[in-house]
Design a protein around this motif. Structure first.
Motif, PDB file in Angstrom:
ATOM      1  N   ARG A  98       7.662  59.320  50.480  1.00 37.32           N
ATOM      2  CA  ARG A  98       8.699  58.479  51.527  1.00 37.32           C
ATOM      3  C   ARG A  98      10.240  59.345  51.474  1.00 37.32           C
ATOM      4  O   ARG A  98      10.848  59.648  52.330  1.00 37.32           O
ATOM      5  N   LYS A 138      10.802  48.564  50.761  1.00 39.90           N
ATOM      6  CA  LYS A 138      10.453  50.116  50.614  1.00 39.90           C
ATOM      7  C   LYS A 138      11.537  50.781  51.264  1.00 39.90           C
ATOM      8  O   LYS A 138      12.349  50.178  52.076  1.00 39.90           O
ATOM      9  N   HIS A 140      12.989  52.577  53.975  1.00 38.11           N
ATOM     10  CA  HIS A 140      12.812  52.895  55.304  1.00 38.11           C
ATOM     11  C   HIS A 140      13.921  53.901  55.765  1.00 38.11           C
ATOM     12  O   HIS A 140      14.950  53.926  55.637  1.00 38.11           O
ATOM     13  N   ASN A 142      14.638  55.398  58.308  1.00 41.13           N
ATOM     14  CA  ASN A 142      15.364  55.519  59.505  1.00 41.13           C
ATOM     15  C   ASN A 142      16.548  54.810  59.497  1.00 41.13           C
ATOM     16  O   ASN A 142      17.117  54.663  60.381  1.00 41.13           O
ATOM     17  N   PRO A 185       3.984  49.712  66.617  1.00 42.66           N
ATOM     18  CA  PRO A 185       5.121  50.285  65.679  1.00 42.66           C
ATOM     19  C   PRO A 185       4.361  51.289  64.861  1.00 42.66           C
ATOM     20  O   PRO A 185       3.249  51.237  64.545  1.00 42.66           O
ATOM     21  N   PRO A 187       5.410  54.025  61.464  1.00 40.98           N
ATOM     22  CA  PRO A 187       6.414  54.344  60.490  1.00 40.98           C
ATOM     23  C   PRO A 187       7.146  55.469  60.608  1.00 40.98           C
ATOM     24  O   PRO A 187       6.336  56.465  60.737  1.00 40.98           O
ATOM     25  N   GLY A 188       8.127  55.778  60.328  1.00 39.75           N
ATOM     26  CA  GLY A 188       9.092  56.746  60.288  1.00 39.75           C
ATOM     27  C   GLY A 188       8.398  58.289  59.500  1.00 39.75           C
ATOM     28  O   GLY A 188       8.247  59.218  59.989  1.00 39.75           O
ATOM     29  N   PRO A 189       7.876  57.748  58.149  1.00 42.37           N
ATOM     30  CA  PRO A 189       7.058  58.837  57.357  1.00 42.37           C
ATOM     31  C   PRO A 189       5.729  59.162  57.989  1.00 42.37           C
ATOM     32  O   PRO A 189       5.087  59.900  57.533  1.00 42.37           O
ATOM     33  N   GLN A 224      -0.482  46.069  65.186  1.00 44.67           N
ATOM     34  CA  GLN A 224      -0.868  47.553  64.784  1.00 44.67           C
ATOM     35  C   GLN A 224      -2.468  47.551  64.300  1.00 44.67           C
ATOM     36  O   GLN A 224      -2.793  46.697  63.812  1.00 44.67           O
ATOM     37  N   GLY A 257       6.415  42.174  61.827  1.00 44.59           N
ATOM     38  CA  GLY A 257       5.933  42.941  60.602  1.00 44.59           C
ATOM     39  C   GLY A 257       6.444  42.536  59.429  1.00 44.59           C
ATOM     40  O   GLY A 257       6.120  43.164  58.317  1.00 44.59           O
ATOM     41  N   LYS A 294      -0.438  40.246  54.879  1.00 46.45           N
ATOM     42  CA  LYS A 294       0.913  40.697  54.236  1.00 46.45           C
ATOM     43  C   LYS A 294       1.687  39.467  53.904  1.00 46.45           C
ATOM     44  O   LYS A 294       1.947  38.847  55.206  1.00 46.45           O
ATOM     45  N   THR A 298       1.047  45.555  52.052  1.00 50.94           N
ATOM     46  CA  THR A 298       1.859  45.781  53.126  1.00 50.94           C
ATOM     47  C   THR A 298       0.929  46.283  54.119  1.00 50.94           C
ATOM     48  O   THR A 298      -0.100  46.063  53.846  1.00 50.94           O
ATOM     49  N   ILE A 299       1.719  46.438  55.345  1.00 44.24           N
ATOM     50  CA  ILE A 299       0.770  46.843  56.454  1.00 44.24           C
ATOM     51  C   ILE A 299       0.384  48.288  56.191  1.00 44.24           C
ATOM     52  O   ILE A 299      -0.638  48.572  56.239  1.00 44.24           O
ATOM     53  N   GLU A 300       1.346  49.083  55.931  1.00 44.69           N
ATOM     54  CA  GLU A 300       1.204  50.603  55.596  1.00 44.69           C
ATOM     55  C   GLU A 300       0.564  50.532  54.256  1.00 44.69           C
ATOM     56  O   GLU A 300       0.613  49.748  53.533  1.00 44.69           O
TER      57      GLU A 300
HETATM   58  P1  XMP Z   1       4.876  47.524  55.597  1.00 47.48           P
HETATM   59  O1  XMP Z   1       4.060  48.540  55.260  1.00 47.48           O
HETATM   60  O2  XMP Z   1       6.264  47.438  55.042  1.00 47.48           O
HETATM   61  O3  XMP Z   1       5.640  47.743  57.053  1.00 47.48           O
HETATM   62  O4  XMP Z   1       4.489  46.002  55.533  1.00 47.48           O
HETATM   63  C1  XMP Z   1       6.127  47.013  57.952  1.00 47.48           C
HETATM   64  C2  XMP Z   1       6.374  47.423  59.291  1.00 47.48           C
HETATM   65  O5  XMP Z   1       7.163  48.450  59.146  1.00 47.48           O
HETATM   66  C3  XMP Z   1       6.690  49.560  59.491  1.00 47.48           C
HETATM   67  N1  XMP Z   1       7.314  50.848  58.578  1.00 47.48           N
HETATM   68  C4  XMP Z   1       8.133  51.439  58.723  1.00 47.48           C
HETATM   69  N2  XMP Z   1       8.954  51.790  60.053  1.00 47.48           N
HETATM   70  N3  XMP Z   1      10.201  53.618  58.898  1.00 47.48           N
HETATM   71  C5  XMP Z   1       9.878  52.794  60.014  1.00 47.48           C
HETATM   72  O6  XMP Z   1      10.661  53.084  61.149  1.00 47.48           O
HETATM   73  C6  XMP Z   1       9.586  53.469  57.802  1.00 47.48           C
HETATM   74  O7  XMP Z   1       9.672  54.221  56.934  1.00 47.48           O
HETATM   75  C7  XMP Z   1       8.459  52.228  57.631  1.00 47.48           C
HETATM   76  N4  XMP Z   1       7.534  51.954  56.677  1.00 47.48           N
HETATM   77  C8  XMP Z   1       6.927  50.836  57.322  1.00 47.48           C
HETATM   78  C9  XMP Z   1       5.326  49.578  59.436  1.00 47.48           C
HETATM   79  O8  XMP Z   1       4.396  50.379  60.305  1.00 47.48           O
HETATM   80  C10 XMP Z   1       5.049  48.145  59.708  1.00 47.48           C
HETATM   81  O9  XMP Z   1       5.205  47.878  61.198  1.00 47.48           O
END
Ligand code: XMP
Length: 302
Positions: A98, A138, A140, A142, A185, A187-189, A224, A257, A294, A298-300
């Motif tokens: 990340r 985590k 993020h 962005n 949605p 994720p940025g990465p 998602q 999310g 979750k 986590t989602i990702e």
């Molecule tokens: P997790 O994996 O933390 O994700 O349960 C929660 C929501 O956030 C999105 N996600 C991100 N969105 N930059 C983003 O813009 C990121 O680094 C990032 N990491 C997770 C994920 O897809 C889910 O909708």
């Protein structure tokens, strides 16, 4: 939230008031940054410079789609796929991955910002992004990174108090294409956090194809729905034993999310997705369905 129409009018006035000159926005193709770009374009027109950094971590067809959707704006596309892959070589730790993507993204954006010499930054940060970032679950990439590095005169976050479903309402009211207003949605990465272990071109290719099948079969039904690449396992294709990729199918329901429920996909539908992935993609030996909510997952994946 006020009515979308009213929100749009208020945001346009707000952006006009806040931006005294030229502004840039990092466009990801997602609903949040797209809404902000469209609001800003309506507010300041050609003084807006949307920048799209192609990290090579996007889904199938997505880069072309973004270029097309925003072709009416002063869109700047930076093709940085090779650079991202190079820096991701050998990186296996999720947080490091990340950070590598986040930092390179910021550096790339910074170069453009210097070239364009622009003082204002518009960001598509939404309410849950701020909460999760403050909570430190985590990183993020962005949120927060850009302003710390580049000394912008002003940062404008038009949708900072909205939830995702509210942003979508605004997107519909702005007449953005449904691929954007209803877009899941992402994720940025990008796909980097849907690959366990090192990111390689081969893994990206497999994941892109698998993900396209999941999205084709599930449409916009889940909050998602996507594919992830877990590792390798033995399988049999034709009469050959193969050591192929394990693809995980993930589909969750959620409002914002922050929490999520694994979706109860009808068996036939799930089987169709799994069978298609294993049949249509040569080096996939196995597909699994992720039933974890979750929390605790986590989602990702990373
Ligand atoms: P997790 O994996 O933390 O994700 O349960 C929660 C929501 O956030 C999105 N996600 C991100 N969105 N930059 C983003 O813009 C990121 O680094 C990032 N990491 C997770 C994920 O897809 C889910 O909708």
């Amino acid at each position: 939230m006020v009515e979308p129409k009213e929100f749009i009018d208020e945001s346009i006035s707000y952006i006009k008031e806040e931006v005294d000159g030229e502004a840039m926005i990092a466009l990801s193709g997602g609903v949040d940054s797209s809404v902000c770009a469209e609001l800003s374009y309506r507010a300041i027109g050609e003084k807006l410079h949307p920048v799209f950094v192609n990290t090579g971590l996007m889904r199938k067809g997505e880069v072309e789609q973004i270029k097309q959707t925003f072709s009416h704006m002063n869109l700047e596309v930076v093709d940085a796929e090779d650079k991202f892959l190079e820096e991701l070589e050998g990186v296996v730790d999720p947080e490091e991955k990340r950070n590598v993507v986040g930092e390179l993204f910021i550096r790339t954006f910074e170069e453009i910002a210097k070239e364009l010499d622009i003082n204002y930054l518009i960001q598509g940060t939404i309410y849950p992004d701020r909460i999760e970032s403050e909570g430190g679950i985590k990183s993020h990439h962005n949120v927060g990174g850009l302003p710390q590095i580049i000394d912008f005169e002003g940062i404008v976050e038009p949708v900072r108090n909205l939830y995702k479903d509210e942003v979508r309402k605004v997107a519909r009211e702005l007449d953005l294409p449904s691929q954007i207003s209803e877009r899941m949605p992402f994720p940025g990465p990008g796909l980097a956090v849907r690959i366990i272990g090192e990111v390689t071109p081969e893994k990206l290719d497999v994941l892109r194809e698998a993900n396209a099948i999941v999205e084709e079969e599930l449409g916009n039904e889940p909050w998602q729905g996507f594919a992830a690449l877990l590792g390798k396992a033995t399988g049999v294709k034709g009469d050959q034993r193969v050591h192929g990729w394990i693809v995980s199918i993930r589909a969750v329901e959620s409002r914002d999310g922050m929490t999520a429920k694994a979706m109860e996909i009808p068996w036939d539908q799930l089987k169709t997705i799994g069978d298609r992935i294993a049949r249509e993609i040569d080096n996939v030996s196995r597909t699994v369905y992720d039933i974890t909510d979750k929390p605790p997952a986590t989602i990702e994946y990373e």
